[in-house]
Motif scaffolding. Structure first.
Motif, PDB file in Angstrom:
ATOM      1  N   HIS A 196       0.796  -1.028  -0.108  1.00 25.96           N
ATOM      2  CA  HIS A 196      -0.193   0.028  -0.216  1.00 25.96           C
ATOM      3  C   HIS A 196       0.924   1.383  -0.332  1.00 25.96           C
ATOM      4  CE1 HIS A 196      -3.226  -2.071   0.675  1.00 25.96           C
ATOM      5  NE2 HIS A 196      -2.563  -3.365   1.339  1.00 25.96           N
ATOM      6  N   GLN A 197       0.746   2.004  -0.529  1.00 27.74           N
ATOM      7  CA  GLN A 197       1.091   3.512  -1.190  1.00 27.74           C
ATOM      8  C   GLN A 197       0.747   4.183   0.059  1.00 27.74           C
ATOM      9  OE1 GLN A 197       0.315   5.993  -4.026  1.00 27.74           O
ATOM     10  NE2 GLN A 197       1.706   7.492  -4.416  1.00 27.74           N
ATOM     11  N   MET A 198       1.522   5.023   1.097  1.00 23.61           N
ATOM     12  CA  MET A 198       1.656   5.410   2.190  1.00 23.61           C
ATOM     13  C   MET A 198       1.773   7.234   1.427  1.00 23.61           C
ATOM     14  SD  MET A 198       0.734   3.896   4.540  1.00 23.61           S
ATOM     15  CE  MET A 198      -0.309   2.992   3.867  1.00 23.61           C
ATOM     16  N   VAL A 199       2.258   7.718   2.658  1.00 26.91           N
ATOM     17  CA  VAL A 199       2.014   9.659   2.274  1.00 26.91           C
ATOM     18  C   VAL A 199       3.445   9.616   1.092  1.00 26.91           C
ATOM     19  CG1 VAL A 199       2.142  12.029   2.633  1.00 26.91           C
ATOM     20  CG2 VAL A 199       0.476  10.553   4.059  1.00 26.91           C
ATOM     21  N   GLY A 200       3.848   9.082   1.902  1.00 28.23           N
ATOM     22  CA  GLY A 200       5.990   9.400   0.874  1.00 28.23           C
ATOM     23  C   GLY A 200       6.434  10.865   1.888  1.00 28.23           C
ATOM     24  N   LEU A 201       5.907  11.600   2.269  1.00 30.73           N
ATOM     25  CA  LEU A 201       7.352  12.239   3.476  1.00 30.73           C
ATOM     26  C   LEU A 201       8.299  11.667   3.812  1.00 30.73           C
ATOM     27  CD1 LEU A 201       4.296  14.600   4.780  1.00 30.73           C
ATOM     28  CD2 LEU A 201       5.324  15.146   2.416  1.00 30.73           C
ATOM     29  N   LEU A 202       7.995  10.812   3.948  1.00 30.45           N
ATOM     30  CA  LEU A 202       9.209   9.790   4.208  1.00 30.45           C
ATOM     31  C   LEU A 202       9.651   8.973   3.337  1.00 30.45           C
ATOM     32  CD1 LEU A 202       9.390  10.190   8.680  1.00 30.45           C
ATOM     33  CD2 LEU A 202      10.757  11.523   7.300  1.00 30.45           C
ATOM     34  N   GLY A 203      11.461   8.607   3.802  1.00 34.08           N
ATOM     35  CA  GLY A 203      11.436   7.413   3.041  1.00 34.08           C
ATOM     36  C   GLY A 203      10.615   5.773   3.479  1.00 34.08           C
ATOM     37  N   LEU A 204      10.328   5.703   5.226  1.00 30.58           N
ATOM     38  CA  LEU A 204      10.080   4.411   5.321  1.00 30.58           C
ATOM     39  C   LEU A 204       9.298   3.402   4.630  1.00 30.58           C
ATOM     40  CD1 LEU A 204      10.397   3.168   8.196  1.00 30.58           C
ATOM     41  CD2 LEU A 204       8.331   4.462   8.551  1.00 30.58           C
ATOM     42  N   GLU A 205      10.082   2.189   4.946  1.00 34.65           N
ATOM     43  CA  GLU A 205       9.052   1.132   4.012  1.00 34.65           C
ATOM     44  C   GLU A 205       8.944  -0.606   4.969  1.00 34.65           C
ATOM     45  OE1 GLU A 205       7.558  -0.315   1.297  1.00 34.65           O
ATOM     46  OE2 GLU A 205       8.706   1.181  -0.301  1.00 34.65           O
ATOM     47  N   THR A 206       7.860  -0.102   5.655  1.00 37.54           N
ATOM     48  CA  THR A 206       6.974  -0.987   6.973  1.00 37.54           C
ATOM     49  C   THR A 206       6.080  -2.016   6.426  1.00 37.54           C
ATOM     50  OG1 THR A 206       5.730   0.588   7.095  1.00 37.54           O
ATOM     51  CG2 THR A 206       7.386   0.502   8.785  1.00 37.54           C
ATOM     52  N   SER A 207       6.509  -3.601   7.079  1.00 41.93           N
ATOM     53  CA  SER A 207       6.391  -4.708   6.828  1.00 41.93           C
ATOM     54  C   SER A 207       5.388  -5.497   7.876  1.00 41.93           C
ATOM     55  CB  SER A 207       6.719  -5.735   5.618  1.00 41.93           C
ATOM     56  OG  SER A 207       6.085  -6.978   5.594  1.00 41.93           O
ATOM     57  N   PHE A 208       4.333  -5.811   8.206  1.00 40.12           N
ATOM     58  CA  PHE A 208       3.400  -6.873   8.390  1.00 40.12           C
ATOM     59  C   PHE A 208       3.351  -8.101   7.691  1.00 40.12           C
ATOM     60  CE2 PHE A 208       1.382  -2.562   9.661  1.00 40.12           C
ATOM     61  CZ  PHE A 208       1.084  -2.565  11.538  1.00 40.12           C
ATOM     62  N   ALA A 209       3.907  -7.927   7.007  1.00 41.97           N
ATOM     63  CA  ALA A 209       3.898  -9.716   6.615  1.00 41.97           C
ATOM     64  C   ALA A 209       4.423 -10.928   7.656  1.00 41.97           C
ATOM     65  CB  ALA A 209       4.322 -10.253   5.479  1.00 41.97           C
ATOM     66  N   LYS A 210       5.623 -10.814   8.200  1.00 41.65           N
ATOM     67  CA  LYS A 210       5.515 -11.353   9.447  1.00 41.65           C
ATOM     68  C   LYS A 210       5.410 -10.186  10.394  1.00 41.65           C
ATOM     69  CE  LYS A 210       8.872 -14.218   6.371  1.00 41.65           C
ATOM     70  NZ  LYS A 210      10.544 -14.439   6.365  1.00 41.65           N
ATOM     71  N   ARG A 211       4.634 -10.918  11.788  1.00 42.89           N
ATOM     72  CA  ARG A 211       4.685 -10.107  12.905  1.00 42.89           C
ATOM     73  C   ARG A 211       5.410 -10.567  13.700  1.00 42.89           C
ATOM     74  NH1 ARG A 211      -0.645  -7.859  13.471  1.00 42.89           N
ATOM     75  NH2 ARG A 211      -0.569  -9.005  15.609  1.00 42.89           N
ATOM     76  N   ARG A 212       5.759  -9.547  14.688  1.00 40.46           N
ATOM     77  CA  ARG A 212       6.820  -9.287  15.185  1.00 40.46           C
ATOM     78  C   ARG A 212       6.782  -7.884  16.445  1.00 40.46           C
ATOM     79  NH1 ARG A 212      12.748  -7.547  16.459  1.00 40.46           N
ATOM     80  NH2 ARG A 212      13.289  -8.638  17.889  1.00 40.46           N
ATOM     81  N   MET A 213       6.483  -8.257  18.313  1.00 37.74           N
ATOM     82  CA  MET A 213       6.578  -7.948  18.663  1.00 37.74           C
ATOM     83  C   MET A 213       7.687  -7.005  19.523  1.00 37.74           C
ATOM     84  SD  MET A 213       3.602  -8.476  21.758  1.00 37.74           S
ATOM     85  CE  MET A 213       5.501  -8.685  23.444  1.00 37.74           C
ATOM     86  N   HIS A 214       7.206  -5.644  19.387  1.00 40.90           N
ATOM     87  CA  HIS A 214       8.153  -4.861  19.477  1.00 40.90           C
ATOM     88  C   HIS A 214       7.479  -4.003  20.909  1.00 40.90           C
ATOM     89  CE1 HIS A 214      10.742  -4.917  16.088  1.00 40.90           C
ATOM     90  NE2 HIS A 214       9.709  -5.051  15.565  1.00 40.90           N
ATOM     91  N   LEU A 215       8.290  -4.432  22.370  1.00 33.14           N
ATOM     92  CA  LEU A 215       7.516  -3.723  23.789  1.00 33.14           C
ATOM     93  C   LEU A 215       8.586  -3.256  24.201  1.00 33.14           C
ATOM     94  CD1 LEU A 215       4.863  -3.528  24.991  1.00 33.14           C
ATOM     95  CD2 LEU A 215       4.757  -5.881  25.675  1.00 33.14           C
ATOM     96  N   GLY A 216       8.116  -1.922  25.056  1.00 34.69           N
ATOM     97  CA  GLY A 216       9.114  -1.491  26.165  1.00 34.69           C
ATOM     98  C   GLY A 216       9.357  -0.275  26.021  1.00 34.69           C
ATOM     99  N   TYR A 217      10.101  -0.367  27.215  1.00 34.42           N
ATOM    100  CA  TYR A 217       9.957   1.243  28.139  1.00 34.42           C
ATOM    101  C   TYR A 217      11.342   2.084  26.774  1.00 34.42           C
ATOM    102  CZ  TYR A 217       7.271   2.128  31.220  1.00 34.42           C
ATOM    103  OH  TYR A 217       5.856   2.039  31.914  1.00 34.42           O
ATOM    104  N   ARG A 218      11.531   2.995  26.349  1.00 35.32           N
ATOM    105  CA  ARG A 218      12.456   3.778  25.860  1.00 35.32           C
ATOM    106  C   ARG A 218      13.587   4.728  26.005  1.00 35.32           C
ATOM    107  NH1 ARG A 218      12.691  -1.179  24.255  1.00 35.32           N
ATOM    108  NH2 ARG A 218      11.811  -1.886  22.130  1.00 35.32           N
ATOM    109  N   LEU A 219      14.653   5.014  25.794  1.00 38.49           N
ATOM    110  CA  LEU A 219      15.282   6.209  26.430  1.00 38.49           C
ATOM    111  C   LEU A 219      15.931   7.059  24.777  1.00 38.49           C
ATOM    112  CD1 LEU A 219      15.851   8.034  28.849  1.00 38.49           C
ATOM    113  CD2 LEU A 219      18.725   6.772  28.560  1.00 38.49           C
TER     114      LEU A 219
END
Length: 498
Positions: free
Chosen positions: A398-421
């Motif tokens: 799916h095409q997104m807005v395109g203001l950044l070059g980021l490409e992401t995927s949900f084809a292989k779901r992997r949980m990212h969870l936690g606090y960040r600094l």
């Protein structure tokens, strides 16, 4: 073996008259060893040991007990008689009589009844909560006269566990958007957010109940919990006493408020009245455990609550296609939309009090125009929307807005969870200077490509670097577009060096 009368004679001869063991033996005819045994045991009533005798039913006892337990759970008309069980046991090789089976069943019922009245009833310890620790939530079904008509309503009950301050809100349904709205109004009235919340396993919060406390939490509900930074805690199935305070509140509210309440022109007027009535009852009702009223204890607890953040954008998004006549349907109602949306797919955002129609084309064009002159920053899903593309779980790109070059995927779901600094390498909109920031991250997306400059050096709670650093880019108009996967909570403590 001697009886109680003879034992009494032996004790008198020895303890009262002081006769020797040999003389007692001569007078009673009981051997010296037996006399010594009973005198040494210091008993006044001899006990007779019952010998263990085998029964023809012993090899079938476990089977029969299982049948009786299963039979007890059935309806009266579906239960098997003891004669039927005896016949089934005979078919398995039992050679005993029906009376033996009936005696076993009587003893089994007596043991079961005794267990239910003693250990089977369980042991309960009153729950105690420190200030700001928890709150409890439940739904009930009640009626009110709205606009001259008697309507069935769903009442949301929210109660602070320490001070016992409570709030009622009325809704037409028990849906996600109603649930989110009830949370916001409760936190607004309470003046803050407790650390955790206690629920039953309602479908709007739990997708799947596992073993013990294992739960598959609804992703939209979890997003709301992460926004308000509280920990959801779910009761065991059929264990309403684990949130007994709000269960009692459901009962008490019916005779304190709902019975005999006036008529209302609309739902908003009813909820205003309920809120005022609840706050009034805080001042009228004694706490019961602590000194003072509920309002007095709540005033002390309020300092322990987390400050209230902005309201969670609690909508439910549904994909719809606009008809050629510029109509969309929702819950048996049809709504008109602008003619430019005809025959196009749109996103319908459902709120408790309104519907919002969003068209991707207009959103993309409007955001791109805005970003030419003003800074834009996206967090998590907003970051992905600012990117170039997204691969769905089924592999569709799916095409997104395109203001950044980021490409992401949900084809292989992997949980990212936690606090960040996060230590910013470039300025963030709304943040003064380059202060170290704290946040949390929760998503299932995978980064395929992140070609733009890194926005921040990001670490997890253990101090390890994570690849979800965010990125930024300057638009042709001179403004900056940036995005991160972590949700910003606040600047870090001054003890954390930049």
């Amino acid at each position: 073996m001697i009886d109680m009368g003879l034992l009494n004679v032996i004790r008198k001869l020895r303890l009262r008259q002081g006769l020797a063991i040999r003389e007692i033996e001569r007078r009673t005819g009981v051997s010296r060893n037996t006399i010594k045994k009973y005198l040494k045991a210091d008993v006044i009533e001899p006990k007779f040991a019952t010998p263990e005798r085998s029964s023809k039913l012993d090899p079938f006892a476990e089977t029969l007990a299982g049948w009786l337990k299963t039979n007890a759970k059935k309806g009266r008309k579906d239960r098997h008689t003891l004669k039927k069980m005896h016949a089934d046991l005979v078919a398995l090789g039992f050679t005993g009589s029906y009376n033996r089976v009936a005696a076993f069943a009587r003893q089994w019922r007596a043991d079961r009844q005794r267990d239910e009245q003693t250990t089977g009833r369980g042991t309960f310890v009153p729950l105690a909560f420190r200030p700001g620790e928890a709150f409890q939530f439940d739904w009930s079904e009640d009626f009110a006269v709205i606009g001259g008509e008697r309507m069935k309503l769903q009442m949301a009950h929210i109660k602070l566990s320490h001070s016992r301050a409570f709030l009622l809100r009325a809704y037409p349904l028990q849906t996600h958007e109603m649930l989110f709205d009830a949370h916001w109004h409760a936190f607004r009235v309470f003046g803050g957010v407790p650390e955790r919340r206690i629920y039953d396993n309602m479908k709007t919060a739990v997708d799947l109940v596992g073993r013990g406390k294992a739960r598959q939490v609804n992703i939209r509900f979890l997003a709301m919990a992460n926004h308000y930074v509280f920990e959801p805690d779910f009761c065991n199935p059929a264990a309403g006493w684990e949130k007994g305070q709000v269960e009692k509140n459901v009962r008490d509210s019916r005779h304190q408020m709902l019975q005999g309440m006036p008529d209302f022109p609309d739902l908003a007027a009813l909820n205003d009245w309920l809120e005022q009535r609840c706050v009034a009852l805080w001042h009228e009702t004694a706490h019961g455990t602590l000194s003072g009223t509920i309002a007095d204890v709540w005033a002390e607890e309020r300092a322990a609550l987390m400050p209230l953040p902005v309201a969670f954008d609690g909508f439910i998004e549904i994909s719809k296609r606009v008809s050629p006549t510029c109509l969309i349907s929702f819950e048996r109602n049809r709504y008109s939309v602008p003619a430019s949306f005809a025959n196009r797919p749109v996103s319908l955002r459902v709120y408790p009090d309104r519907l919002v129609v969003a068209a991707a084309g207009q959103f993309r064009a409007g955001l791109t125009t805005f970003a030419q002159a003003r800074p834009v920053h996206g967090e998590c899903g907003g970051y992905m929307a600012l990117g170039a593309g997204l691969v769905a779980a089924d592999g569709t790109h799916h095409q997104m807005v395109g203001l950044l070059g980021l490409e992401t995927s949900f084809a292989k779901r992997r949980m990212h969870l936690g606090y960040r600094l996060a230590r910013p390498l470039h300025p963030l909109p709304g943040q003064l200077g380059m202060a170290v920031l704290r946040g949390h991250e929760f998503h299932y997306a995978t980064i395929l490509s992140q070609p733009d400059p890194v926005l921040a050096a990001v670490e997890d709670a253990n101090g390890d670097a994570v690849p979800e650093t965010g990125s930024c880019r300057q638009t042709s108009g001179g403004a900056r577009v940036s995005g991160t996967f972590f949700h910003l909570i606040s600047p870090a403590s001054p003890k954390v060096s930049p």
